[in-house]
Design a protein around this motif. Structure first.
Motif, PDB file in Angstrom:
ATOM      1  N   LYS A  12      36.413  47.829  21.595  1.00 44.35           N
ATOM      2  CA  LYS A  12      37.301  47.349  22.662  1.00 44.35           C
ATOM      3  C   LYS A  12      36.548  47.619  23.965  1.00 44.35           C
ATOM      4  CE  LYS A  12      42.176  47.181  23.746  1.00 44.35           C
ATOM      5  NZ  LYS A  12      42.390  45.820  23.253  1.00 44.35           N
ATOM      6  N   ILE A  13      36.272  46.558  24.692  1.00 42.22           N
ATOM      7  CA  ILE A  13      35.407  46.662  25.866  1.00 42.22           C
ATOM      8  C   ILE A  13      36.098  46.146  27.126  1.00 42.22           C
ATOM      9  CG2 ILE A  13      33.185  45.932  26.858  1.00 42.22           C
ATOM     10  CD1 ILE A  13      32.167  45.621  23.955  1.00 42.22           C
ATOM     11  N   LEU A  14      35.993  46.926  28.185  1.00 43.01           N
ATOM     12  CA  LEU A  14      36.523  46.521  29.486  1.00 43.01           C
ATOM     13  C   LEU A  14      35.337  46.123  30.358  1.00 43.01           C
ATOM     14  CD1 LEU A  14      38.712  46.363  31.738  1.00 43.01           C
ATOM     15  CD2 LEU A  14      38.282  48.787  32.170  1.00 43.01           C
ATOM     16  N   VAL A  15      35.419  44.947  30.975  1.00 42.78           N
ATOM     17  CA  VAL A  15      34.358  44.497  31.886  1.00 42.78           C
ATOM     18  C   VAL A  15      34.974  44.402  33.274  1.00 42.78           C
ATOM     19  CG1 VAL A  15      32.597  42.752  32.365  1.00 42.78           C
ATOM     20  CG2 VAL A  15      33.326  43.152  30.005  1.00 42.78           C
ATOM     21  N   VAL A  16      34.432  45.177  34.211  1.00 38.73           N
ATOM     22  CA  VAL A  16      34.944  45.188  35.583  1.00 38.73           C
ATOM     23  C   VAL A  16      33.897  44.569  36.505  1.00 38.73           C
ATOM     24  CG1 VAL A  16      35.903  46.618  37.432  1.00 38.73           C
ATOM     25  CG2 VAL A  16      36.107  47.376  35.047  1.00 38.73           C
ATOM     26  N   ASP A  17      34.226  43.422  37.089  1.00 38.89           N
ATOM     27  CA  ASP A  17      33.272  42.727  37.964  1.00 38.89           C
ATOM     28  C   ASP A  17      34.029  41.743  38.833  1.00 38.89           C
ATOM     29  OD1 ASP A  17      30.989  41.095  38.936  1.00 38.89           O
ATOM     30  OD2 ASP A  17      29.887  42.160  37.372  1.00 38.89           O
ATOM     31  N   ASP A  18      33.631  41.631  40.099  1.00 36.03           N
ATOM     32  CA  ASP A  18      34.342  40.695  40.975  1.00 36.03           C
ATOM     33  C   ASP A  18      33.814  39.263  40.827  1.00 36.03           C
ATOM     34  OD1 ASP A  18      32.446  40.469  43.902  1.00 36.03           O
ATOM     35  OD2 ASP A  18      31.968  41.877  42.297  1.00 36.03           O
ATOM     36  N   ASP A  19      32.747  39.102  40.051  1.00 34.28           N
ATOM     37  CA  ASP A  19      32.158  37.786  39.827  1.00 34.28           C
ATOM     38  C   ASP A  19      32.836  37.137  38.613  1.00 34.28           C
ATOM     39  OD1 ASP A  19      30.593  35.663  38.951  1.00 34.28           O
ATOM     40  OD2 ASP A  19      28.695  36.652  39.427  1.00 34.28           O
ATOM     41  N   GLU A  20      33.758  36.213  38.892  1.00 39.60           N
ATOM     42  CA  GLU A  20      34.546  35.596  37.816  1.00 39.60           C
ATOM     43  C   GLU A  20      33.677  34.855  36.800  1.00 39.60           C
ATOM     44  OE1 GLU A  20      37.851  35.744  37.332  1.00 39.60           O
ATOM     45  OE2 GLU A  20      38.521  36.678  39.194  1.00 39.60           O
ATOM     46  N   ALA A  21      32.626  34.194  37.287  1.00 42.94           N
ATOM     47  CA  ALA A  21      31.741  33.447  36.381  1.00 42.94           C
ATOM     48  C   ALA A  21      31.052  34.401  35.413  1.00 42.94           C
ATOM     49  CB  ALA A  21      30.705  32.656  37.188  1.00 42.94           C
ATOM     50  N   LEU A  22      30.605  35.542  35.949  1.00 36.73           N
ATOM     51  CA  LEU A  22      29.947  36.528  35.097  1.00 36.73           C
ATOM     52  C   LEU A  22      30.940  37.108  34.085  1.00 36.73           C
ATOM     53  CD1 LEU A  22      27.159  38.787  35.485  1.00 36.73           C
ATOM     54  CD2 LEU A  22      29.270  40.045  35.144  1.00 36.73           C
ATOM     55  N   LEU A  23      32.146  37.396  34.549  1.00 35.84           N
ATOM     56  CA  LEU A  23      33.178  37.920  33.640  1.00 35.84           C
ATOM     57  C   LEU A  23      33.377  36.973  32.470  1.00 35.84           C
ATOM     58  CD1 LEU A  23      36.168  39.263  35.801  1.00 35.84           C
ATOM     59  CD2 LEU A  23      34.551  40.586  34.436  1.00 35.84           C
ATOM     60  N   GLY A  24      33.489  35.682  32.789  1.00 32.79           N
ATOM     61  CA  GLY A  24      33.708  34.690  31.752  1.00 32.79           C
ATOM     62  C   GLY A  24      32.570  34.649  30.751  1.00 32.79           C
ATOM     63  N   ALA A  25      31.348  34.681  31.273  1.00 33.49           N
ATOM     64  CA  ALA A  25      30.157  34.596  30.413  1.00 33.49           C
ATOM     65  C   ALA A  25      30.033  35.833  29.524  1.00 33.49           C
ATOM     66  CB  ALA A  25      28.905  34.436  31.274  1.00 33.49           C
ATOM     67  N   VAL A  26      30.216  37.000  30.112  1.00 33.66           N
ATOM     68  CA  VAL A  26      30.089  38.247  29.346  1.00 33.66           C
ATOM     69  C   VAL A  26      31.198  38.342  28.307  1.00 33.66           C
ATOM     70  CG1 VAL A  26      30.158  40.774  29.481  1.00 33.66           C
ATOM     71  CG2 VAL A  26      28.904  39.473  31.194  1.00 33.66           C
ATOM     72  N   LYS A  27      32.400  37.944  28.695  1.00 34.15           N
ATOM     73  CA  LYS A  27      33.529  37.994  27.752  1.00 34.15           C
ATOM     74  C   LYS A  27      33.246  37.088  26.553  1.00 34.15           C
ATOM     75  CE  LYS A  27      38.400  37.445  27.021  1.00 34.15           C
ATOM     76  NZ  LYS A  27      39.728  37.688  27.541  1.00 34.15           N
ATOM     77  N   ARG A  28      32.793  35.853  26.830  1.00 37.12           N
ATOM     78  CA  ARG A  28      32.501  34.896  25.757  1.00 37.12           C
ATOM     79  C   ARG A  28      31.484  35.478  24.790  1.00 37.12           C
ATOM     80  NH1 ARG A  28      32.282  30.866  29.189  1.00 37.12           N
ATOM     81  NH2 ARG A  28      30.019  31.010  29.362  1.00 37.12           N
ATOM     82  N   LEU A  29      30.437  36.046  25.363  1.00 36.64           N
ATOM     83  CA  LEU A  29      29.355  36.610  24.556  1.00 36.64           C
ATOM     84  C   LEU A  29      29.850  37.764  23.680  1.00 36.64           C
ATOM     85  CD1 LEU A  29      25.944  36.923  26.185  1.00 36.64           C
ATOM     86  CD2 LEU A  29      26.651  38.682  24.593  1.00 36.64           C
ATOM     87  N   LEU A  30      30.609  38.668  24.277  1.00 31.07           N
ATOM     88  CA  LEU A  30      31.102  39.828  23.529  1.00 31.07           C
ATOM     89  C   LEU A  30      32.111  39.428  22.458  1.00 31.07           C
ATOM     90  CD1 LEU A  30      31.478  42.330  26.491  1.00 31.07           C
ATOM     91  CD2 LEU A  30      29.883  42.554  24.585  1.00 31.07           C
ATOM     92  N   VAL A  31      32.939  38.433  22.757  1.00 34.82           N
ATOM     93  CA  VAL A  31      33.921  37.967  21.777  1.00 34.82           C
ATOM     94  C   VAL A  31      33.192  37.324  20.595  1.00 34.82           C
ATOM     95  CG1 VAL A  31      35.750  36.259  21.378  1.00 34.82           C
ATOM     96  CG2 VAL A  31      35.858  37.762  23.375  1.00 34.82           C
ATOM     97  N   GLU A  32      32.136  36.572  20.910  1.00 38.31           N
ATOM     98  CA  GLU A  32      31.327  35.968  19.846  1.00 38.31           C
ATOM     99  C   GLU A  32      30.727  37.040  18.943  1.00 38.31           C
ATOM    100  OE1 GLU A  32      28.252  33.327  21.360  1.00 38.31           O
ATOM    101  OE2 GLU A  32      29.806  31.992  22.156  1.00 38.31           O
ATOM    102  N   LEU A  33      30.399  38.176  19.525  1.00 42.82           N
ATOM    103  CA  LEU A  33      29.824  39.276  18.754  1.00 42.82           C
ATOM    104  C   LEU A  33      30.912  40.031  17.983  1.00 42.82           C
ATOM    105  CD1 LEU A  33      27.302  40.670  21.398  1.00 42.82           C
ATOM    106  CD2 LEU A  33      26.726  39.439  19.301  1.00 42.82           C
ATOM    107  N   GLY A  34      32.162  39.627  18.169  1.00 46.75           N
ATOM    108  CA  GLY A  34      33.249  40.221  17.405  1.00 46.75           C
ATOM    109  C   GLY A  34      34.021  41.330  18.102  1.00 46.75           C
ATOM    110  N   HIS A  35      33.765  41.503  19.393  1.00 47.36           N
ATOM    111  CA  HIS A  35      34.453  42.575  20.112  1.00 47.36           C
ATOM    112  C   HIS A  35      35.746  42.099  20.751  1.00 47.36           C
ATOM    113  CE1 HIS A  35      30.996  44.993  19.313  1.00 47.36           C
ATOM    114  NE2 HIS A  35      30.203  44.166  19.962  1.00 47.36           N
ATOM    115  N   ASP A  36      36.545  43.067  21.118  1.00 48.89           N
ATOM    116  CA  ASP A  36      37.827  42.826  21.744  1.00 48.89           C
ATOM    117  C   ASP A  36      37.614  43.099  23.237  1.00 48.89           C
ATOM    118  OD1 ASP A  36      40.459  42.551  22.158  1.00 48.89           O
ATOM    119  OD2 ASP A  36      41.104  44.249  20.931  1.00 48.89           O
ATOM    120  N   VAL A  37      37.755  42.083  24.085  1.00 53.62           N
ATOM    121  CA  VAL A  37      37.360  42.223  25.488  1.00 53.62           C
ATOM    122  C   VAL A  37      38.494  41.985  26.475  1.00 53.62           C
ATOM    123  CG1 VAL A  37      35.678  41.473  27.220  1.00 53.62           C
ATOM    124  CG2 VAL A  37      35.114  41.317  24.788  1.00 53.62           C
ATOM    125  N   ILE A  38      38.574  42.862  27.457  1.00 53.99           N
ATOM    126  CA  ILE A  38      39.526  42.684  28.551  1.00 53.99           C
ATOM    127  C   ILE A  38      38.714  42.709  29.843  1.00 53.99           C
ATOM    128  CG2 ILE A  38      41.481  43.688  29.802  1.00 53.99           C
ATOM    129  CD1 ILE A  38      42.536  44.734  27.181  1.00 53.99           C
TER     130      ILE A  38
END
Length: 131
Positions: A12-38
């Motif tokens: 379960k991973i929390l990503v804190v960043d004010d860059d919405e584009a980066l948040l989206g990209a990192v979330k997609r990548l981590l979800v693809e790897l099977g993680h639970d992302v907020i």
């Protein structure tokens, strides 16, 4: 022995960043790897999420408007076993020193790719903290 990739490596991973584009990209990548992302788009929102949810990993940006990554670490009640990785394009020694003092255990230099993330998660998850 064989590593059980299922329950073992789903975090379960929390990503804190004010860059919405980066948040989206990192979330997609981590979800693809099977993680639970907020995701949180501010340090304050991140602090609130940490108060209500148990995370295995937190990726936190250093430079954010209003409050920075150091403020986040000072104000978030991060449990000892949660691994905090600083996510930054500016790896100044002073910033790293401050963040490590506040409890971060590693860092990702932006822009980072899938390999960097996997490597960091594997490295830090294999170093179990002794209770």
């Amino acid at each position: 022995g064989t590593v059980n990739m299922d329950a073992e490596t789903k975090f379960k991973i929390l990503v804190v960043d004010d860059d919405e584009a980066l948040l989206g990209a990192v979330k997609r990548l981590l979800v693809e790897l099977g993680h639970d992302v907020i995701c949180a788009s501010s340090a304050r929102q991140g602090v609130e999420l940490v108060a209500s949810t148990m995370f295995d990993f937190i990726f936190v940006d250093y430079r954010m408007p209003e409050h920075d990554g150091a403020w986040f670490l000072r104000n978030a009640k991060v449990p000892r076993k949660t691994k905090v990785l600083l996510s930054t394009a500016f790896a100044h020694k002073s910033v790293l020193t401050e963040m490590f003092k506040l409890g971060a255990c590693g860092y990702l230099i932006k822009p980072y790719d899938e390999r960097d993330i996997i490597k960091n998660i594997e490295f830090h998850s294999s170093r179990r903290t002794v209770e």
